[in-house]
Design an enzyme around this catalytic site. Structure first.
Site, PDB file in Angstrom:
ATOM      1  N   LYS A 116       4.951 -48.027 -35.205  1.00  0.00           N
ATOM      2  CA  LYS A 116       4.483 -46.965 -36.102  1.00  0.00           C
ATOM      3  C   LYS A 116       5.442 -46.783 -37.288  1.00  0.00           C
ATOM      4  CE  LYS A 116       6.876 -43.427 -33.420  1.00  0.00           C
ATOM      5  NZ  LYS A 116       6.765 -42.572 -32.226  1.00  0.00           N
ATOM      6  N   TYR A 150      29.172 -31.428 -57.899  1.00  0.00           N
ATOM      7  CA  TYR A 150      28.473 -30.258 -58.425  1.00  0.00           C
ATOM      8  C   TYR A 150      28.846 -29.003 -57.656  1.00  0.00           C
ATOM      9  CZ  TYR A 150      25.481 -33.704 -60.695  1.00  0.00           C
ATOM     10  OH  TYR A 150      25.019 -34.731 -61.444  1.00  0.00           O
TER      11      TYR A 150
HETATM   12  C1  LIG Z   1       7.321 -43.146 -30.980  1.00  0.00           C
HETATM   13  C2  LIG Z   1       6.629 -43.243 -29.712  1.00  0.00           C
HETATM   14  C3  LIG Z   1       7.103 -44.092 -28.694  1.00  0.00           C
HETATM   15  C4  LIG Z   1       8.398 -44.867 -28.801  1.00  0.00           C
HETATM   16  O1  LIG Z   1       9.492 -44.010 -28.616  1.00  0.00           O
HETATM   17  P1  LIG Z   1      10.995 -44.558 -28.739  1.00  0.00           P
HETATM   18  O2  LIG Z   1      11.813 -43.396 -28.325  1.00  0.00           O
HETATM   19  O3  LIG Z   1      11.195 -44.930 -30.154  1.00  0.00           O
HETATM   20  O4  LIG Z   1      11.106 -45.711 -27.827  1.00  0.00           O
HETATM   21  C5  LIG Z   1       6.343 -44.219 -27.556  1.00  0.00           C
HETATM   22  N1  LIG Z   1       5.199 -43.524 -27.398  1.00  0.00           N
HETATM   23  C6  LIG Z   1       4.731 -42.680 -28.340  1.00  0.00           C
HETATM   24  C7  LIG Z   1       3.469 -41.937 -28.102  1.00  0.00           C
HETATM   25  C8  LIG Z   1       5.424 -42.504 -29.522  1.00  0.00           C
HETATM   26  O5  LIG Z   1       4.963 -41.666 -30.448  1.00  0.00           O
END
Ligand SMILES: *Cc1c(COP(=O)(O)O)cnc(C)c1O
Length: 357
Positions: free
Chosen positions: A30, A256
């Site tokens: 993702k 700044y």
């Molecule tokens: C992001 C996600 C994962 C993976 O999680 P990690 O901690 O990056 O291994 C697995 N399942 C779902 C539903 C996710 O959204």
């Protein structure tokens, strides 16, 4: 000189081999593969032997299909573009009882994975009773065109928490549910639950499960600090350069709005060409940068610059490393800077030069 985001391809691949071991993984890709690049990551994971991918967006799922024509692709969010799911053979979550009844006809020929809500409360069927309701309704559905129940899954909300009992609670609820449905006689081609933290905590894939659904470990960051650094290695480097080194005196304000006040005369400040505009988090700038193998404190963070307090060994054009395998993303996660994925997601891929070596 421009700040660079670069990945060592060989190290990325070797890490994925090491994370997968002999286990079946569903690689989570993702958000553009945690911003490592979807094409790049899918190609590497395929080389490792991973044939199952999951993401949260239909657009990415379709891109994965083009990269991996034979892969199993699982969409973790429900969408309403049912024709596209069929056209690209994308399997999808079944997120609730309401969704099922509302779309029972739209879902024909689509492979769904029944999702169990559990403690995260983000999505899913709420109980064994709701699971059974769908399974029984489905069996009794005499319509020739119906959905196909392919998988069973959940997502843990507390797998990286060790001080609270919640992981044990959600783990037990889930394993009981799987047991119950299998004892009922239901069968699933895919059963998956574990993110990286759960995969490492359990030392592999749960019994009766076909896959662990792993993201961050495949991208080189440890899900919790008890995992050895040698078990998961970071292939990513983020670095800028020293533009010049300036001397300031005690009481001089630098940056700044009084960002940093020099406490000594002849304080040497390196002006570095990377800042929050490139995605370096303010919380990350509370810590150090690595120059010529030595760590120096960051003193002020600006949009495209930062000040790093250095000694006489540092000169203009020296490289300033914000992240590599010696100064890792996960180190700062455990120091409270933000989740691994949060630090990675902050990176600005428009301003940083992107390289795969
Ligand atoms: C992001 C996600 C994962 C993976 O999680 P990690 O901690 O990056 O291994 C697995 N399942 C779902 C539903 C996710 O959204």
């Amino acid at each position: 000189m421009t700040a660079i985001w670069s990945v060592d391809t060989e190290k990325f691949y070797e890490n994925a081999v090491n994370v997968a071991q002999d286990n079946q993984l569903m690689a989570v890709v993702k958000n553009n593969a945690y911003h490592y690049g979807l094409e790049f990551a899918v190609q590497q994971f395929k080389k490792v032997g991973i044939q199952t991918f999951s993401t949260t967006s239909l657009r990415e799922a379709i891109r994965i299909r083009k990269l991996a024509p034979d892969a199993t692709i699982f969409l973790m969010n429900a969408v309403y573009e049912f024709d596209k799911l069929r056209a690209y053979h994308i399997q999808m979550t079944l997120p609730s009882l309401d969704f099922y009844y509302e779309h029972v006809e739209d879902l024909y020929d689509i492979q769904v994975h029944l999702e169990y809500e559990n403690l995260l409360h983000r999505s899913g069927l709420k109980s064994i009773a709701e699971m059974r309701e769908v399974l029984i309704h489905h069996v009794q559905n005499k319509n020739e065109q119906r959905m196909i129940i392919t998988g069973l899954w959940t997502h843990f909300g507390y797998a990286d928490e060790f001080d609270v009992p919640d992981y044990e609670i959600e783990r037990k609820a889930w394993l009981d549910l799987v047991d119950t449905l299998l004892t009922d006689g239901y069968q699933f081609d895919l059963i998956h639950a574990q993110n990286s933290a759960s995969y490492y905590r359990e030392d592999g894939v749960f019994p009766h499960h076909t896959h662990a659904r792993v993201g961050i470990a495949l991208y080189g960051s440890r899900p919790y600090s008890d995992v050895e650094e040698t078990e998961i290695k970071q292939s990513l480097t983020v670095k800028g350069n020293v533009i010049q080194v300036r001397e300031v005196n005690q009481g001089d304000y630098c940056g700044y709005s009084f960002a940093y006040e020099a406490t000594q005369d002849e304080t040497r400040l390196a002006v570095v060409d990377v800042g929050y505009g490139d995605g370096i988090l303010k919380s990350r700038a509370q810590h150090e940068a690595l120059i010529n193998g030595k760590r120096y404190p960051i003193r002020a963070l600006m949009m495209s610059h930062m000040f790093v307090e250095v000694d006489s060994n540092v000169r203009a054009q020296d490289e300033v490393i914000l992240y590599n395998n010696d100064i890792r993303v996960d180190e700062f996660t455990f120091k409270g800077v933000g989740a691994n994925s949060e630090q990675l997601s902050a990176m600005n891929h428009d301003s940083l030069i992107k390289e795969y070596r």
